[in-house]
Design an enzyme around this catalytic site. Structure first.
Site, short mmCIF file in Angstrom:
data_model
loop_
_atom_site.label_atom_id
_atom_site.label_comp_id
_atom_site.label_asym_id
_atom_site.label_seq_id
_atom_site.Cartn_x
_atom_site.Cartn_y
_atom_site.Cartn_z
N ASP A 169 37.25 45.55 31.48
CA ASP A 169 37.96 45.25 32.73
C ASP A 169 36.99 44.55 33.68
O ASP A 169 35.87 45.02 33.89
CB ASP A 169 38.48 46.53 33.37
CG ASP A 169 39.40 46.23 34.55
OD1 ASP A 169 40.58 45.94 34.31
OD2 ASP A 169 38.92 46.28 35.70
N ASN A 177 40.27 36.51 43.55
CA ASN A 177 41.56 35.90 43.92
C ASN A 177 41.69 35.76 45.43
O ASN A 177 42.15 34.72 45.94
CB ASN A 177 42.71 36.74 43.38
CG ASN A 177 42.96 36.53 41.89
OD1 ASN A 177 42.65 35.47 41.35
ND2 ASN A 177 43.49 37.53 41.23
N HIS A 182 43.94 32.01 43.38
CA HIS A 182 44.35 32.43 42.04
C HIS A 182 43.92 31.44 40.95
O HIS A 182 43.71 31.84 39.80
CB HIS A 182 45.86 32.65 42.00
CG HIS A 182 46.29 33.88 42.73
ND1 HIS A 182 46.22 35.15 42.19
CD2 HIS A 182 46.77 34.05 44.00
CE1 HIS A 182 46.64 36.04 43.05
NE2 HIS A 182 46.99 35.42 44.17
N ASP A 186 42.08 32.49 37.60
CA ASP A 186 42.48 32.07 36.25
C ASP A 186 41.29 31.49 35.49
O ASP A 186 41.11 31.74 34.29
CB ASP A 186 43.59 31.02 36.33
CG ASP A 186 44.93 31.61 36.74
OD1 ASP A 186 45.05 32.85 36.78
OD2 ASP A 186 45.85 30.82 37.04
N GLU A 212 43.56 41.78 34.17
CA GLU A 212 42.17 41.42 33.90
C GLU A 212 41.53 42.42 32.95
O GLU A 212 40.32 42.60 32.92
CB GLU A 212 41.36 41.33 35.20
CG GLU A 212 41.24 42.61 35.98
CD GLU A 212 42.38 42.83 36.98
OE1 GLU A 212 42.24 43.73 37.81
OE2 GLU A 212 43.40 42.12 36.92
#
Length: 290
Positions: A169, A177, A182, A186, A212
């Site tokens: 994680d 973000n 965002h 990504d 994530e």
């Protein structure tokens, strides 16, 4: 197939469709030669005719790159080779003024149908791989995760192998973000998965488990070996550099193994709990489920 990108898989599907068209055209010309008694192309009389037709050239151009991974394409190549061997035999009989026996024609047609089945099977292999890929990160989706793990668990139950799982994680991902947008998030996700995949063994798998959160599956791997592998991945992830900002991306890992006494869902939960222990202990670390 795991090392192929989504773009390569899409290109492979398109090119296999073209390959079907190319060999259909070759077959039409074969019928023209046999029916009209016109001279066959000299390349079709050569022992390596399967390498000289359009499909053979296409296969040779790709077999040393990414298509070499597909066992289905290797089977297709052998079927294609036999089709040309059968065609050469038919052409030779025509050239010698001989009649083609029914059995010879039936054997050729049987081989040609097998080749068509192999083409469609190869196309299906590529399409299924692409369908089960996350479009952003190119990790596998969760769709087939439990099915895959249950197959591996059956090997564990029979004492055939060990199997390790690691939950990964990204730490403080929301901050990325919020701070950079965002699109930057990504980029981090996609880059991190490529970082991981480039360091995994060919038979290891990485699945996108959540936003994530990713599950790494490692056959023939003990808890200790998996822990060492995740330490290397943890270090590699933290060394990534991104153009959009001077940030350090880190990840927390929880490691477990498939146990005979546990269902695969329980093992996934164990990896998840170990990962949350890593979070609680300060993040950017690996915790083993011992």
């Amino acid at each position: 197939m795991e090392s192929l990108t989504n773009q390569q898989l899409q290109a492979g599907i398109a090119e296999l469709d073209h390959a079907i068209y190319l060999h259909d055209q070759w077959y039409k010309n074969l019928l023209r030669v046999l029916v009209s008694r016109v001279s066959p192309d000299q390349s079709d009389l050569m022992p390596d005719a399967h390498l000289k037709c359009a499909f053979g050239k296409w296969y040779e151009d790709h077999s040393e790159s990414f298509f070499i991974e597909s066992q289905q394409l290797k089977s297709l190549f052998e079927a294609h080779k036999k089709v040309h061997s059968g065609a050469r035999h038919l052409f030779q009989r025509i050239s010698d003024g001989l009649v083609i026996p029914v059995d010879d024609w039936d054997n050729f047609e049987s081989g040609r149908e097998r080749m068509r089945r192999e083409i469609w099977a190869a196309r299906h292999e590529f399409a299924e791989t692409l369908k089960n890929r996350d479009s952003l990160t190119e990790a596998q989706t969760r769709a087939g995760l439990l099915t895959d793990l249950r197959k591996q668990h059956s090997l564990v139950l029979r004492g055939k192998q060990t199997y390790a799982l690691a939950m990964l994680d990204l730490d403080h991902f929301k901050r990325i973000n919020d701070s950079y947008g965002h699109a930057a998030g990504d980029t981090v996700l996609a880059s991190t998965v490529q970082c991981v995949k480039s360091r995994l063994r060919p038979y290891d798998r990485i699945y996108r488990y959540g936003g994530e959160e990713f599950l790494i599956c490692m056959p023939s791997t003990t808890m200790e070996q998996a822990g060492e592998m995740m330490e290397r991945l943890r270090s590699a992830i933290s060394e990534q550099h991104f153009e959009f900002g001077d940030i350090q991306v880190t990840a927390s890992f929880g490691v477990t193994v498939l146990r005979e006494s546990q269902a695969v869902e329980e093992s996934i939960n164990c990896a998840d709990k170990a990962m949350y222990e890593a979070k609680s202990a300060g993040r950017d670390r690996v915790v083993l489920d011992v």
